[in-house]
Design a protein around this motif. Sequence first.
Motif, mmCIF file in Angstrom:
data_model
loop_
_atom_site.group_PDB
_atom_site.id
_atom_site.type_symbol
_atom_site.label_atom_id
_atom_site.label_comp_id
_atom_site.label_asym_id
_atom_site.label_seq_id
_atom_site.Cartn_x
_atom_site.Cartn_y
_atom_site.Cartn_z
ATOM 1 N N PHE A 11 0.333 -0.871 -0.228
ATOM 2 C CA PHE A 11 -0.049 0.136 -0.286
ATOM 3 C C PHE A 11 0.589 1.437 0.101
ATOM 4 O O PHE A 11 0.785 1.630 -1.126
ATOM 5 C CB PHE A 11 -1.168 0.231 1.274
ATOM 6 N N SER A 34 2.850 1.858 -3.307
ATOM 7 C CA SER A 34 2.516 1.669 -4.374
ATOM 8 C C SER A 34 1.569 3.319 -4.741
ATOM 9 O O SER A 34 1.734 3.963 -5.717
ATOM 10 C CB SER A 34 0.685 1.017 -4.415
ATOM 11 N N ILE A 35 1.442 3.704 -3.400
ATOM 12 C CA ILE A 35 1.198 5.536 -2.727
ATOM 13 C C ILE A 35 2.427 6.096 -3.735
ATOM 14 O O ILE A 35 1.989 6.987 -4.236
ATOM 15 C CB ILE A 35 0.157 6.025 -1.769
ATOM 16 N N ALA A 81 3.024 5.528 -7.020
ATOM 17 C CA ALA A 81 1.992 6.259 -7.934
ATOM 18 C C ALA A 81 1.841 8.074 -7.855
ATOM 19 O O ALA A 81 2.501 9.117 -8.721
ATOM 20 C CB ALA A 81 0.207 6.788 -7.351
ATOM 21 N N LEU A 82 2.345 8.478 -6.855
ATOM 22 C CA LEU A 82 2.919 10.006 -6.287
ATOM 23 C C LEU A 82 4.572 10.105 -7.370
ATOM 24 O O LEU A 82 4.596 11.467 -8.516
ATOM 25 C CB LEU A 82 3.677 10.708 -5.057
#
Lengths: 472, 229
Positions: free
Chosen positions: A154, A157-158, A161-162
């Motif tokens: 989690f 992945s965040i 993504a940023l």
Amino acid sequence: MISLILLFPILGCLILFLFKNRTLNNTILLVYGIIHFLCSFILFFKGSNGYEIINKFFNIDNTNRVFLLTLSIVYAAFSVYNFGYMKNDPSLTRKLRHYSYAVLLFVLSMTGAVLSTNLGLSWVFIEATTLASAYLIYFHKTKHSIEAAWKYVFICSIGIALAFVGIILLTVSSGSLNSLFYSDLYTNAQMFNVFWLKLSFVFILFGMGTKMGLAPVHFWLPDAHAQSPSPISALLSAALLNSAYLIVLNMYRIMTLSNVETYSKIMLIVMGFLSLFIAAVFIYHINNYKRMLAYSSIENMGILVIGLGLGGYGIIASYIHLIGHSLIKASYFMTSGNILKLYGTKKIKSVTGILAKDKKTGWLWMLSYLGICAFPPSILFISEFLIVKQMLKTGHIFMCFVFLFLLTIILYGMGKAVISMVFGKISPTKEENTRKLPLSMYLPQAILLSLAFLTGIFLPCLDIILSGARGF
Amino acid sequence: MENIFIILLGLTMVYISSTSRLKAHINMLKVQGFLLFIICMLGLHNDSELAAGIFNNSGINFSYVIAIAFIIFETILIKAILIPVFLHKVLKNTKVHRDTEAHIPHFYSLVISSAVLFLGFMTANIHTPDFNLISPIYFGVSISIIITSLWLITVKKTVLSNVISFITMENGIFLLSLAAAKDMPVIINMGVLLDLFIAVFILGMLVKEINTEFSNLEVSKLSDLKDYE
């Protein structure tokens, strides 16, 4: 060569899928280790001359040469160690096969991230490393490993993504240039819009910093490293963090070429010192030896970006530090696997007298400690020495003082734990494990450590290694 | 024309932040997928090469067909159908239907997310030379979606709503990539999409495992691993 490295894991997965044989699992991993090492060795010295379509997206240059060779040395050591580690494991054949799939895909995606010549493609492969290694962290299927795997997937992945937001902002900043190939970005860097470029650097540094384990965004790292099987921890720490660092390095080069490196230097140094600080605070009171090693990884990643942020000798130092950290940390984590097999616990307090119980493991544990603390013949001594030299040369006396002070605390904290574990009487364990560990669980660490100490005295091919540090 | 749909996309985030039923959140994901599809299709006509339609002077316009096929695949198939269906399955398995008591009451959530959306509109009105490089309304709304999603991740209490917020954040990033108005090579687009899909899949599997192992989905239960006693 490049196509062989990239295609073999897929072939290996196919073979494993077709022939469901227990001994085949480790053999395939070992064969890939050898192939990966040989190919990287040739690529390191000769460069690549393969198909044009592959060379467009995957190629070797001065920057990623060192990264590739380090990755393949660590993976080769892993594949030998894994042979012994998984032999005694009473897990099911089916579980072991999934493990092999995941390892092959994990190494494939790391290699892809290191070799790719396109920022977008690097991003895809870095995200793929997260997904491939999720199963490896979750391998033991306990309550704790689920928690670690969840946090890992989690948070990473965040973060990634940023980093993708950063890449989009980079395309905005590049104006009419419609390409994410590093070579195009370098040649056109002068014309980039500075406002969007700075913004994109912030996003990419934080995104890739999450994957690297830099301080304010490091939370997944100790959990994931402590819960995964020990050989996997070695791969995570010694290979995965580097491949994320490569993207930060390439971004920094773009910043330098467009003359806004002062901005990035401040951010790198702040994040680096924060990592050192966090590591020092937590290592001092640590009670789990695998978590201790994880915090030490955070510390070393901090040193890498501090070296990069200082510039000058610092960049050379960060190249050397990267090699040394990977070699020594891989051996350190593998030895922690030996201790886990011998004692069946990860608590520092429950482990004493390793030297009396198993002499070789005790010595490996001590030598890895000396290596990671930059005890002189170790190659890390040279890199930290160069960083201190650069700090003094540019007149940052206070920064140098803080740097050495934090390193001393970390050295003390780790030393306290290591010495209490190595010496003393053998602690009573719940189930007495009298089985001897196989030779393949000592040999890789011994080779890695002797490499780390020998290169501290004489570093071969200095020209090729340092060619990546030029051009900043 | 597409501005209306972009604003609707921003409003879906306001709705998500002010409800607690997970099923409604998943339905909103479907809505977002369709809205993104419409925005993409409308944006396609601004591109001179593709504006001609399916047929141009020399027969069938293949780049147009490929572009449309990819957009349908990306938005409708993955974002509006596959991911919501998968999350529905997870929801059925875990038997958790509400994200009861979030850390902040729904009314305040509504106010805060509206304020973020408003700030997004404000950034769309900045007129400096730097902002000429980007389509303002796309940029403002996408930034507000990303910020609201990140904030929801910290506020909501169950693991499943974290996954949903993660997907809405990815939708925001998708909108941002439309703002840059540059197309990446298809290989990278496919890679990004594949990664997103597998990430959601793995997260969904982990949600199931967490549900069986911890017997509920509260994030606060995931705090066994720490360095102090």
